[in-house]
Every structure is written in structure tokens, then in C-alpha cells.
Motif scaffolding. Structure first.
Motif, PDB file in Angstrom:
ATOM      1  N   THR A 162       0.819  -1.216   0.000  1.00  0.00           N
ATOM      2  CA  THR A 162       0.000   0.000   0.000  1.00  0.00           C
ATOM      3  C   THR A 162       0.851   1.263   0.000  1.00  0.00           C
ATOM      4  O   THR A 162       0.316   2.365   0.101  1.00  0.00           O
ATOM      5  CB  THR A 162      -0.906  -0.001   1.241  1.00  0.00           C
ATOM      6  OG1 THR A 162      -0.091  -0.096   2.423  1.00  0.00           O
ATOM      7  CG2 THR A 162      -1.881  -1.166   1.190  1.00  0.00           C
ATOM      8  N   GLN A 163       2.133   1.124  -0.122  1.00  0.00           N
ATOM      9  CA  GLN A 163       3.011   2.290  -0.112  1.00  0.00           C
ATOM     10  C   GLN A 163       2.857   3.092  -1.399  1.00  0.00           C
ATOM     11  O   GLN A 163       2.567   2.544  -2.463  1.00  0.00           O
ATOM     12  CB  GLN A 163       4.461   1.855   0.052  1.00  0.00           C
ATOM     13  CG  GLN A 163       4.744   1.170   1.387  1.00  0.00           C
ATOM     14  CD  GLN A 163       6.193   0.752   1.519  1.00  0.00           C
ATOM     15  OE1 GLN A 163       6.955   0.849   0.566  1.00  0.00           O
ATOM     16  NE2 GLN A 163       6.572   0.296   2.698  1.00  0.00           N
ATOM     17  N   GLU A 164       3.052   4.405  -1.260  1.00  0.00           N
ATOM     18  CA  GLU A 164       2.927   5.279  -2.436  1.00  0.00           C
ATOM     19  C   GLU A 164       4.017   4.971  -3.449  1.00  0.00           C
ATOM     20  O   GLU A 164       3.780   4.956  -4.654  1.00  0.00           O
ATOM     21  CB  GLU A 164       3.008   6.735  -2.003  1.00  0.00           C
ATOM     22  CG  GLU A 164       2.824   7.723  -3.145  1.00  0.00           C
ATOM     23  CD  GLU A 164       2.871   9.165  -2.685  1.00  0.00           C
ATOM     24  OE1 GLU A 164       2.925  10.055  -3.538  1.00  0.00           O
ATOM     25  OE2 GLU A 164       2.856   9.391  -1.450  1.00  0.00           O
ATOM     26  N   LYS A 165       5.219   4.698  -2.955  1.00  0.00           N
ATOM     27  CA  LYS A 165       6.325   4.295  -3.816  1.00  0.00           C
ATOM     28  C   LYS A 165       6.729   2.875  -3.442  1.00  0.00           C
ATOM     29  O   LYS A 165       7.027   2.606  -2.273  1.00  0.00           O
ATOM     30  CB  LYS A 165       7.511   5.248  -3.674  1.00  0.00           C
ATOM     31  CG  LYS A 165       7.251   6.625  -4.255  1.00  0.00           C
ATOM     32  CD  LYS A 165       8.511   7.476  -4.217  1.00  0.00           C
ATOM     33  CE  LYS A 165       8.269   8.828  -4.856  1.00  0.00           C
ATOM     34  NZ  LYS A 165       9.502   9.675  -4.846  1.00  0.00           N
ATOM     35  N   ILE A 166       6.720   1.995  -4.408  1.00  0.00           N
ATOM     36  CA  ILE A 166       6.992   0.577  -4.162  1.00  0.00           C
ATOM     37  C   ILE A 166       8.455   0.283  -4.494  1.00  0.00           C
ATOM     38  O   ILE A 166       8.902   0.501  -5.629  1.00  0.00           O
ATOM     39  CB  ILE A 166       6.066  -0.302  -5.009  1.00  0.00           C
ATOM     40  CG1 ILE A 166       4.609  -0.062  -4.598  1.00  0.00           C
ATOM     41  CG2 ILE A 166       6.425  -1.775  -4.852  1.00  0.00           C
ATOM     42  CD1 ILE A 166       3.607  -0.804  -5.440  1.00  0.00           C
ATOM     43  N   LEU A 167       9.190  -0.198  -3.505  1.00  0.00           N
ATOM     44  CA  LEU A 167      10.592  -0.576  -3.720  1.00  0.00           C
ATOM     45  C   LEU A 167      10.637  -1.979  -4.302  1.00  0.00           C
ATOM     46  O   LEU A 167      10.167  -2.943  -3.688  1.00  0.00           O
ATOM     47  CB  LEU A 167      11.371  -0.517  -2.408  1.00  0.00           C
ATOM     48  CG  LEU A 167      12.848  -0.933  -2.491  1.00  0.00           C
ATOM     49  CD1 LEU A 167      13.613  -0.006  -3.434  1.00  0.00           C
ATOM     50  CD2 LEU A 167      13.490  -0.936  -1.106  1.00  0.00           C
ATOM     51  N   LEU A 168      11.181  -2.100  -5.493  1.00  0.00           N
ATOM     52  CA  LEU A 168      11.288  -3.390  -6.157  1.00  0.00           C
ATOM     53  C   LEU A 168      12.442  -4.200  -5.580  1.00  0.00           C
ATOM     54  O   LEU A 168      13.448  -3.645  -5.126  1.00  0.00           O
ATOM     55  CB  LEU A 168      11.504  -3.202  -7.658  1.00  0.00           C
ATOM     56  CG  LEU A 168      10.402  -2.476  -8.438  1.00  0.00           C
ATOM     57  CD1 LEU A 168      10.797  -2.331  -9.892  1.00  0.00           C
ATOM     58  CD2 LEU A 168       9.085  -3.217  -8.335  1.00  0.00           C
ATOM     59  N   SER A 169      12.302  -5.514  -5.629  1.00  0.00           N
ATOM     60  CA  SER A 169      13.409  -6.425  -5.322  1.00  0.00           C
ATOM     61  C   SER A 169      13.862  -7.059  -6.621  1.00  0.00           C
ATOM     62  O   SER A 169      13.053  -7.292  -7.524  1.00  0.00           O
ATOM     63  CB  SER A 169      12.961  -7.505  -4.336  1.00  0.00           C
ATOM     64  OG  SER A 169      12.537  -6.940  -3.115  1.00  0.00           O
ATOM     65  N   GLU A 170      15.151  -7.347  -6.720  1.00  0.00           N
ATOM     66  CA  GLU A 170      15.679  -7.951  -7.942  1.00  0.00           C
ATOM     67  C   GLU A 170      15.878  -9.442  -7.747  1.00  0.00           C
ATOM     68  O   GLU A 170      16.358  -9.886  -6.702  1.00  0.00           O
ATOM     69  CB  GLU A 170      16.990  -7.303  -8.358  1.00  0.00           C
ATOM     70  CG  GLU A 170      17.500  -7.811  -9.705  1.00  0.00           C
ATOM     71  CD  GLU A 170      18.638  -6.992 -10.263  1.00  0.00           C
ATOM     72  OE1 GLU A 170      18.995  -7.188 -11.450  1.00  0.00           O
ATOM     73  OE2 GLU A 170      19.176  -6.138  -9.530  1.00  0.00           O
ATOM     74  N   LEU A 171      15.489 -10.199  -8.753  1.00  0.00           N
ATOM     75  CA  LEU A 171      15.679 -11.647  -8.744  1.00  0.00           C
ATOM     76  C   LEU A 171      17.125 -11.940  -9.146  1.00  0.00           C
ATOM     77  O   LEU A 171      17.496 -11.767 -10.306  1.00  0.00           O
ATOM     78  CB  LEU A 171      14.702 -12.310  -9.723  1.00  0.00           C
ATOM     79  CG  LEU A 171      14.699 -13.842  -9.725  1.00  0.00           C
ATOM     80  CD1 LEU A 171      14.083 -14.358  -8.435  1.00  0.00           C
ATOM     81  CD2 LEU A 171      13.921 -14.366 -10.921  1.00  0.00           C
ATOM     82  N   LEU A 172      17.929 -12.390  -8.167  1.00  0.00           N
ATOM     83  CA  LEU A 172      19.351 -12.650  -8.425  1.00  0.00           C
ATOM     84  C   LEU A 172      19.761 -13.962  -7.780  1.00  0.00           C
ATOM     85  O   LEU A 172      20.511 -13.999  -6.791  1.00  0.00           O
ATOM     86  CB  LEU A 172      20.219 -11.503  -7.892  1.00  0.00           C
ATOM     87  CG  LEU A 172      20.324 -10.262  -8.772  1.00  0.00           C
ATOM     88  CD1 LEU A 172      21.151  -9.201  -8.087  1.00  0.00           C
ATOM     89  CD2 LEU A 172      20.915 -10.605 -10.136  1.00  0.00           C
ATOM     90  N   PRO A 173      19.285 -15.096  -8.303  1.00  0.00           N
ATOM     91  CA  PRO A 173      19.718 -16.385  -7.764  1.00  0.00           C
ATOM     92  C   PRO A 173      21.145 -16.698  -8.196  1.00  0.00           C
ATOM     93  O   PRO A 173      21.717 -16.014  -9.054  1.00  0.00           O
ATOM     94  CB  PRO A 173      18.724 -17.361  -8.399  1.00  0.00           C
ATOM     95  CG  PRO A 173      18.372 -16.714  -9.699  1.00  0.00           C
ATOM     96  CD  PRO A 173      18.371 -15.234  -9.434  1.00  0.00           C
ATOM     97  N   VAL A 174      21.723 -17.725  -7.603  1.00  0.00           N
ATOM     98  CA  VAL A 174      23.056 -18.169  -7.983  1.00  0.00           C
ATOM     99  C   VAL A 174      23.014 -18.627  -9.440  1.00  0.00           C
ATOM    100  O   VAL A 174      22.156 -19.413  -9.837  1.00  0.00           O
ATOM    101  CB  VAL A 174      23.531 -19.325  -7.081  1.00  0.00           C
ATOM    102  CG1 VAL A 174      24.884 -19.844  -7.550  1.00  0.00           C
ATOM    103  CG2 VAL A 174      23.599 -18.864  -5.632  1.00  0.00           C
TER     104      VAL A 174
END
Length: 976
Positions: free
Chosen positions: A540-552
């Protein structure tokens, strides 16, 4: 002979120096190792538990470690090698013309010794003669096949020979006699050109059995169950079932492929068959529809040997080649021809899949455990995308048009009102049963209702929409190609798209594009041109912080064109390198070398059907991946070896890492995973003593360190084989010697020596200080006298400087008085110029007044004449216009303006800047007010009545935004 053997090795090594190629057929891919062996050399192949491949030739034993080949031909009495057989302890029995040898192998080390002696003299009954094969019944009991007899051998006992009174010989002098033991412990003998024999325990003889169907040239036998064998020969492969008494109770032909030379079982109802002159085949008889498919081996036709290596594949040996056949996780679905460009493939109904091949759509259905083509939609344009909507198939073209057709019909209806720039790239059906579609370069998106009425929804944020994805009959998102509005969400309440403000966890490229979207369990994945990112849809945040998919195994900044998730929880990502599978924070890369038709997967070219199959559309064909735990494979951890590079160019292998390595050594580290082909293996390393970041060594299996300094080192290495997860980490710890001049004891001695030296230096220094003190006292006396003399001179110089300063002050005062007089003169002159301009302004003003009075008098007189003489009314109008025009074009006002600006500089400019709505007439009026003229004077100057002046001033006050209490004249007079 030595020169001849060297030529063989050179040919083999030359072939290995060429980059490995591969070919694919059905569910297999073939990697050739060599295509340059001299004809007739290779008889059999096998592998040892360390991954080394061994070949039997007429010139010795070939040893292949995945990178290079060695020829071993001086360790056994004969270099004519016929076949290999494994012992339970991992050693390998080597059959050669003069006996049996035994091989032990452990990576770089191996040993070959004699096991059973042979002889060329057939009269010698204590030794075997020209053996061709050996069968291990148990650890101490063996059956050996000769060309016309069978030898029974127990360790420590004399040999026992059974003469069969015939000549059993294959074209390549291999597998003349084969052996198997059934579940009842009855031995069976399979002769190449005579037939099948069973052992009569009471009579201690082998008797030939009668077969229900002819079978000659028996070359392959494999026990497939307790009492069942697969037997291959000239007429095909047969399943033979026996009972306890040694009778054949069932004889069934499995395949009619002729000239079988070898084979291997795959599962309960599958096998790979090699032939003497027609290559290899994959056989599947698990259902009524029997598959009998040739395997592409790049021209290899004479298959002499098959050897299965766990988790790697099947090694196939011909007389002139060795290659690896691997099963791939993808099933080809090419119904027309190979290398067809597939635009899209997706399930439209359960069990019903449509694929686009350019100007046609092919409908597939799952029938009889396989995909069958049931209909072809022939289309006049090139198809880019399609979807099922309201029971029909809707087709998007590369020309930006939308058509619909009923199932199994070739009658197409164009949806009017839709013409996109570029291809139709994406579809979605919302919860209100509207069809949404976007174009490759389209401004906005289109919304289609059940009656095919199209609505074009535009907006700057809707330009360049590349993908529309969402939950079925639920929320959906738009992914675009503009960083400031990369993602948008549809609001059903207000029927509008709302921007999703996303913040990236790192710097991304300015022209980032969302090529595909995936929504799974409240997680939204963005497959972009600069990585894969995700966030929770519940945020519900106004700005959404993305996470990056970085598997081995997956690098940042990778461009992804498509994304999908299979039922086993694995994410599939299409990149320009191939196809990644991500599960449990591990990434596996599949490309053409793992069975994909092409590394070029279409944008949004991944689609999962209702049964969990993943459809993959590529530039050169269509494949399907099924959910399988077999894909969760890790690469074998690499073995690490180290050699010290000596100054003379030689190398010293480090075998004991408890010993320290010499200081400033140059070392070379080599990695080995015993996997083939080595071109599919990449390595990463990090030296924990200096860095924690993994460094890529793509397609390089060695690493050099120069001038190693003293200290302890910990090297970590992991390997990744294409199609496999990264390996566990292999660790090597070693220590570099500390030279004597870097040892602590050396520093202690050095400190003591320095302390003694400092003591003597300090003592001598004190003596020197005393002598210097005496000399200094004498110098101080002399210097004091000199200072006194210098002080006197300084005081005289200061007095002189003071006098000069007084003179400067007086001169500056005179200059200031002169400047003041000049300023007064300039002011007087400016005043005179101002008075002169005021006089000119007054004259100009009076001229204007006089001219206006004259014009008004003239106009009044003309009015009087017009009253007396009505006939002149028409000509008078022309005179009135002339008079009015004279008012407007009179040059006096320009002269007035000139002198007014001279007196009141920039008055009009500042007034216009603050009040841009003022007209030229308004500015002229303001100038007259600034001169403090009365209403009558202003009226005369402007040539209007006093009432008009009042009206004009009222309007002017409104333009200047003055309140009722404010006075217009006071405002103008005070304006600067």
C-alpha cells in the motif's frame, strides 16, 4: 609403428581442437567428440566412476578426460583391444587378443595390469585364445567368449573350455559371443551367427534352443527383468522370456529395425538401438502407438558400442567416432518441418493448443498420449499473437489488425476500428469480459466488447505498452517502455489506469522496457530489458521498492523477454542467451546445446497450459517442457589441482597442501568436473583472503596467480554446467612461506640492532650538542649586536613610511574634492538636459493639444455643414475617416513618446511588464496621468470627451487590478 600410433593421436587431438558441434533429434542432443579416427579402429567404449571415457581400438586403449585423448598401447601384451566389462568394485576388465587385463582409474592416475593370461597357441589348454568378450557372474566367476568356444574361469582354478564346433565371428571381431544369467541363475549364451544356447547343468554342456522366429547376427543382449531379455540382431529386437527350466515361454518382436549392433534400455518400455550401418534409433513401445524415431548422429552410421553414464547420457561409439547423446528436458513439436519460426503458442482450451507459424495457425490436441494436429487456420497475413475470446479465436497480425474466427473454420472477420502501429503484441480479458490489446508502437490501447466494438484509450502514459497481464478475470497491469511510467494498474471503479510508482534497487538503463509480466500468489514479476524485478501486489506504499531476482547463476543486467512459472514453483525466464530456470535460489541455463531449437525465444514466448506443460516459442521451432524433478540437478563440484610454474618453464604438481608453497611463487590452478562437453561448463572463483565477490571464468578451466605473497589463502570454486544448477563450492586452502626477512624473529633482531645503533648515535649526538652550545653562545653575542643595529634602522624606516602615508592621505583628499566638483557639474548638466526635455515634452504636448483642438473644430464645422446640406453626408464620411486616421497615424505622439521616455525612463516598459494586458492607448493615457495633467487636458490630448476619459480611467483601473479604495492617479505617479 610408433609413427603410425602418433598419427592416430594427432588426428584425434585435431578433431578435439575444433569447437564442438551438436545435433538434435526428438528428445536427444548429440555432441560428437571425434570424427577423425582411422577406419576400423574403435571396437568398444566404456567409462569409469571418475568420469574418464575409455575406448578399445586395434592400436591400444584410448583415454578421454573430456578435454584431451591419450593412447595407451604398451601396458598389455597385445594392443588389439576388443571390449570392456565392469567389476562391482569399479575396476574394468579389458579384453585383448592375448588375455584379460584389469584397469583402475582415479582421475589423473590409472593403472593397467594383467588379469588372465592368453596365448596364440590353441593347443595350450591352460590359457585363453583370442578372447572377444567376458561376463562377470560374481567376484570370482567369469565366462569368456572366444571365436568358437566358451571358457569358464574361477579365480585360482584351471580354465574350463566348452567347444561349440562352429565359427562365431562378427564383422568387427567384437561380441562374437554374449552372456547373460537369468533370475534362476541359469547361464545363457548368444552367438553372433549361430543362435542362442542354454546351459544344461546335469550334462554340463550348452545346447542350442529353437527360436519361434529367425534371428541372426545377434549383437546385443540386455537383461531387463528377472526372467526377461532383450535380444537384438539382424531381424530386429525381440523380448525373450524364460522359465526356471530354461525354456523360452514368450518371444515377442519389439522393433523391426534391421541390423542391430548394440542397444541400451531407457525405462521399462524405451530403448536406444544402434545398427551396423543405419545409425541409431529411439524406440518407445509404452502404448499402442509405437515410436520408432531415428536419432541424428551427424552422419555416424556404424554404431559399435553404447555406454550409459549416469547424469550425463549415452556414449555412442562408431568405428571412427565417439559422441555423447543426452536426453533433453524439451519435447519438439514440429509438425511441418524443423527450424520453423514460431510466433506464439498457448492453450486456448484444455487439451487444445494453437501455435502460430507465420501465416497459419496450427491447432493441436492431446490424443493417444501425444500431440496431434487437428486443424490448420490458413490466414492471409502474418500472425503475431492470438487469444480465445467469447468462444472464438482472435488473431493479431503484424500489420496491426485484429480478426476473429470460429473454431475449426477458415472464415475470418475483421474487427473494425482497430489499426495499430506495428504488430499486435499482447491480449488480456478483464473481469468485465472486455478484450484488451496493445500494439508494438501504438499510442494507447484498445478495448473490445462482446459485440466487437472497439474503443481506443489514449494518453501519454499509455504510449509504448508492450504487455498486458493480470489475474484471470481480475486485476491487470500494463508494462511499457518509459521509465517514468513503466507500470500501470487498471482501476475498475473509475475505469482508468493508475501509475504504479516503482523504485528500483539499483541504477537501471534509461530506456528500460517491460517485455513481460507474471502475477503469482500476490507477487508481481517484471521481466525487463535490464533484469527481473518483483514486488507484492498487496503493498500500500505510495512508492513501491522493487526487489531484484538474483539467484546463484544469474547475472544482474540480464535482458529478459518472457517469464512464466510452472507448477513445481520454478520460474522460467527467456533471455538472449537462452532459457533460465530458477528454483530454490538456483538458476539453470538451457540453450541450443541443451535441446532448444534456438536461443532466440520470442517476446512473451513462454506459456503454461492447464496440465503444467511449458510451451516455448522460438525463432526456429517449438518445444514443450514438462514438470520434472529430474531438472533439479546440480553440477558436480569441481576438482582443483595446483602446479607451481618454475622459472625454467617446468611445472611442479602440488600434491600435499600441508607443505608451504615458496614465497612469490607463480601458480596455476586447474579445475575439472569430468563433464562433457567442456564448452558447456563455466567456472566462478573467489579468493576469500582478498575478496568475497565471485569472478566469472566462462569456458576457462584454469587460473593463474603470480608472485604470491606470504600468508594463508582460501580459494573457493564452483562450476555450472548448462542445464544444471551451480555446483557445491570446492575449497582449496594453502599457505605461502614467509621469507626470513619477513619473519617476526628477524624483526626482533632488527629492532635490537637498531636500538644499539641509536644509543651510540645519541651519545655522539650529545657530544656534538655541547660543542655546538659553546659556539652558539658566541654567535648569540654577535647576533645581539647586529639586532640592536637593525632595530635602529627599522625605526628610522618606520618614521619615513609614516611621512609618506601622510602625503598620500592629503593627495587622496584632493582627488576626492575634485571628484565631488565633477559630480556636481554632471548633475547640473543632467538637470539642464532634463529641463530641456521637459520643454520639448511641453511643446509636443501643446502641439498635440492644438492639433486635436483643430481636428475637433474641423469635425464640428463639418457636422454643421452636413446638417445644413444633407446631400454632402456621403462624401463627409470619407473626410471623417481621414480625420480619424490622422489621429491614429500622427507622428506627434511618436515625438511625445520619445521625449517622455527621456524624462521618465523605462516607465512604459516596466508598466507593460507588470501589467501585460495594457494596450498602446492605455500606455498613452498612463503617460498623460504621469505628467499630472487634468481630465480636460487628457481629453484634449487623446481627442475624446471628458466622459470617455472617465470611462477609460475606470477600465484602466480594472486592468491595473486596483481596489475601489486605491486612487489611479496616485498609483501612476508613484509607479517606478
Amino acid at each position: 609403428m610408433n609413427r603410425f600410433l602418433q598419427q592416430i593421436i594427432n588426428i584425434f587431438l585435431f578433431a578435439l581442437s575444433i569447437s564442438f558441434t551438436y545435433s538434435q533429434s526428438l528428445d536427444f542432443i548429440y555432441y560428437p567428440v571425434d570424427a577423425g579416427l582411422i577406419s576400423g579402429q574403435l571396437k568398444s567404449i566404456t567409462h569409469t566412476s571418475d568420469g574418464i571415457i575409455w575406448g578399445a581400438t586395434d592400436n591400444g586403449i584410448l583415454r578421454f578426460d573430456g578435454k584431451k585423448v591419450d593412447l595407451i598401447n604398451h601396458t598389455l601384451p597385445s594392443h588389439y583391444i576388443k571390449s570392456f566389462t565392469h567389476l562391482k568394485d569399479g575396476r574394468v576388465l579389458i579384453v585383448h587378443d592375448l588375455g584379460i587385463g584389469i584397469l583402475s582409474s582415479n582421475y589423473d592416475e590409472y593403472s593397467i595390469e594383467s588379469f588372465i593370461d592368453g596365448s596364440t597357441n590353441r593347443s595350450d589348454q591352460t590359457k585363453i585364445h583370442y578372447p572377444k568378450s567376458i561376463y562377470v557372474q560374481n567376484d570370482s566367476t567369469f565366462w569368456i567368449g572366444e571365436d568358437s568356444s566358451i571358457v569358464y574361469y574361477q579365480l585360482g582354478q584351471p580354465i574350463k573350455r566348452y567347444t561349440l564346433h562352429f565359427k562365431s565371428q562378427s564383422p568387427h571381431y567384437v561380441r562374437t559371443v554374449l552372456f547373460e544369467i537369468d533370475g534362476f541363475n541359469n547361464p545363457w549364451v548368444f552367438s553372433y551367427n549361430v543362435g542362442i544356447f542354454k546351459y544344461d547343468n546335469q550334462k554340463d554342456i550348452f545346447t542350442k534352443v529353437s527360436l519361434p522366429q529367425k534371428l541372426s547376427n545377434i549383437s546385443w543382449v540386455e537383461k531387463v527383468s528377472f526372467k526377461t531379455f532383450w535380444v537384438g540382431g539382424e531381424e530386429g529386437v525381440f523380448e525373450m522370456e524364460v522359465d526356471r527350466q530354461g525354456n523360452i515361454v514368450n518371444w515377442t518382436q519389439v522393433t523391426t529395425i534391421e541390423g542391430v549392433s548394440s542397444g541400451k534400455k531407457i525405462g521399462d518400455h524405451q530403448m536406444i538401438i544402434g545398427t551396423w550401418s543405419d545409425g541409431a534409433y529411439f524406440i518407445d513401445f509404452s502404448n499402442s502407438t509405437r515410436i520408432q524415431h531415428p536419432i541424428d548422429l551427424q552422419g555416424v552410421k556404424d554404431i559399435l558400442s553404447l555406454d550409459y553414464q549416469k547424469e550425463l547420457g549415452w556414449w555412442i561409439g562408431g568405428t571412427e567416432s565417439i559422441g555423447l547423446l543426452k536426453k533433453v528436458p524439451f519435447q519438439w513439436v514440429d509438425l511441418v518441418s524443423n527450424h520453423v519460426l514460431i510466433e506464439a503458442a498457448k492453450e486456448t482450451r484444455k487439451g487444445n493448443v494453437i501455435i502460430s507459424e507465420g501465416d497459419s495457425l496450427r491447432q493441436l490436441e492431446w490424443l493417444e498420449n501425444r500431440w496431434k494436429q487437428t486443424f490448420v487456420y490458413h490466414f492471409k497475413e502474418r500472425v503475431r499473437s492470438f487469444i480465445e475470446y467469447n468462444g472464438k479465436v482472435y488473431i493479431g497480425t503484424y500489420e496491426g489488425q485484429l480478426y476473429s474466427t470460429s473454431y475449426n473454420q477458415n472464415s475470418f472477420t475483421k474487427v473494425e476500428g482497430i489499426k495499430m502501429k506495428g504488430a499486435v503484441v499482447s491480449f488480456f480479458i478483464d473481469e468485465e469480459n472486455h478484450l484488451w490489446c496493445s500494439g508494438e508502437y501504438q499510442n494507447g490501447v484498445f478495448k473490445v466488447d462482446q459485440n466487437d466494438n472497439a474503443q481506443h484509450i489514449q494518453g501519454d502514459a499509455l504510449n509504448g505498452v508492450q504487455v498486458i497481464k493480470g489475474i484471470n478475470n481480475g486485476t491487470f497491469y500494463l508494462g511499457g517502455d518509459k521509465r517514468h511510467c513503466l507500470l500501470q494498474k487498471y482501476n475498475y471503479t473509475n475505469q482508468k489506469f493508475e501509475k504504479v510508482n516503482v523504485v528500483f534497487p539499483r541504477e537501471v538503463e534509461e530506456n528500460i522496457v517491460v517485455w513481460d509480466l507474471l502475477i503469482k500468489k500476490d507477487v508481481i514479476y517484471l521481466a525487463t530489458s535490464d533484469g527481473c524485478f518483483y514486488f507484492s501486489s498487496k503493498s500500500t506504499q505510495e512508492k513501491i521498492l522493487l526487489s531484484e531476482l538474483l539467484p546463484v547463476g544469474l547475472d544482474a543486467n540480464t535482458s529478459f523477454k518472457a517469464i512464466e512459472m510452472t507448477d513445481d514453483g520454478a520460474l522460467w525466464l527467456a533471455s538472449f542467451k537462452g532459457l533460465y530456470r530458477v528454483k530454490n535460489d538456483e538458476a539453470q541455463l538451457f540453450d541450443k546445446t541443451n535441446g532448444l531449437p534456438s536461443n532466440a525465444i520470442k517476446i512473451q514466448g513462454l506459456s503454461k497450459d492447464s496440465d503444467g506443460r511449458l510451451w516455448i516459442a522460438t525463432e526456429k521451432g517449438l518445444v514443450v517442457a514438462t514438470e520434472s524433478r529430474d531438472l533439479d540437478k546440480k553440477t558436480k563440484a569441481p576438482e582443483i589441482s595446483m602446479v607451481i610454474l618454475n622459472a625454467d618453464g617446468s611445472e611442479t604438481l602440488v600434491s600435499d597442501f600441508t607443505e608451504k608453497i615458496p614465497y612469490q611463487s607463480d601458480v596455476e590452478l586447474k579445475f575439472n568436473t569430468q563433464k562433457f562437453p567442456t564448452s558447456n561448463i563455466s567456472y566462478q572463483y573467489r579468493m576469500l583472503s582478498s575478496d568475497t565477490v565471485w569472478v566469472n571464468l566462462d569456458k576457462v578451466d584454469q587460473l593463474s596467480f603470480l608472485n604470491l605473497m606470504n600468508g594463508s589463502y582460501t580459494l573457493e570454486v564452483r562450476a555450472t554446467l548448462k542445464g544444471y544448477q551451480s555446483s557445491d563450492i570446492s575449497t582449496m586452502k594453502f599457505e605461502v612461506k614467509t621469507p626470513f626477512y619477513k619473519a617476526p624473529a628477524f624483526y626482533v633482531i632488527l629492532v635490537l640492532l637498531l636500538a644499539v645503533l641509536i644509543f651510540f648515535i645519541f651519545r655522539q649526538h650529545n657530544k656534538n650538542l655541547i660543542e655546538k652550545g659553546k659556539r652558539l653562545e658566541h654567535l648569540v653575542e654577535i647576533r645581539a649586536k647586529e639586532i640592536t643595529s637593525q632595530k635602529t634602522k627599522i625605526m628610522e624606516q618606520q618614521q619615513e613610511i609614516y611621512q609618506k602615508k601622510q602625503k598620500i592621505i592629503e593627495a587622496e583628499k584632493s582627488i576626492a574634492e575634485a571628484d565631488l566638483k565633477n559630480a556636481q557639474l554632471r548633475e547640473e548638466k543632467l538637470q539642464e538636459m532634463l529641463e530641456q526635455k521637459n520643454k520639448h515634452l511641453t511643446v509636443v504636448t501643446l502641439n498635440i493639444v492644438e492639433k486635436n483642438n483643430f481636428m475637433h473644430t474641423l469635425k464640428k464645422q463639418l457636422k454643421d455643414i452636413e446638417g445644413q446640406y444633407p446631400d454632402v453626408a456621403s462624401p463627409m464620411k470619407h473626410l471623417y475617416r481621414t480625420i480619424e486616421k490622422s489621429d491614429k497615424t500622427d507622428k506627434d505622439w511618436e515625438e511625445f513618446q520619445h521625449y517622455f521616455e527621456g524624462v521618465h525612463q523605462n516607465f512604459n516598459q516596466h508598466l507593460k511588464e507588470k501589467h501585460p494586458s495594457l494596450t498602446a492607448h492605455d500606455l498613452r493615457h498612463c503617460a498623460l496621468i504621469r505628467l499630472n495633467l487634468s481630465l480636460i487636458e487628457c481629453a484634449n490630448l487623446l481627442g475624446i470627451s471628458q466622459d470617455s476619459i472617465k470611462t477609460s480611467r475606470y477600465r484602466l483601473k480594472k486592468k491595473l487590478a486596483l481596489s475601489a479604495e486605491e486612487n489611479l492617479q496616485d498609483y501612476i505617479l508613484a509607479f517606478k
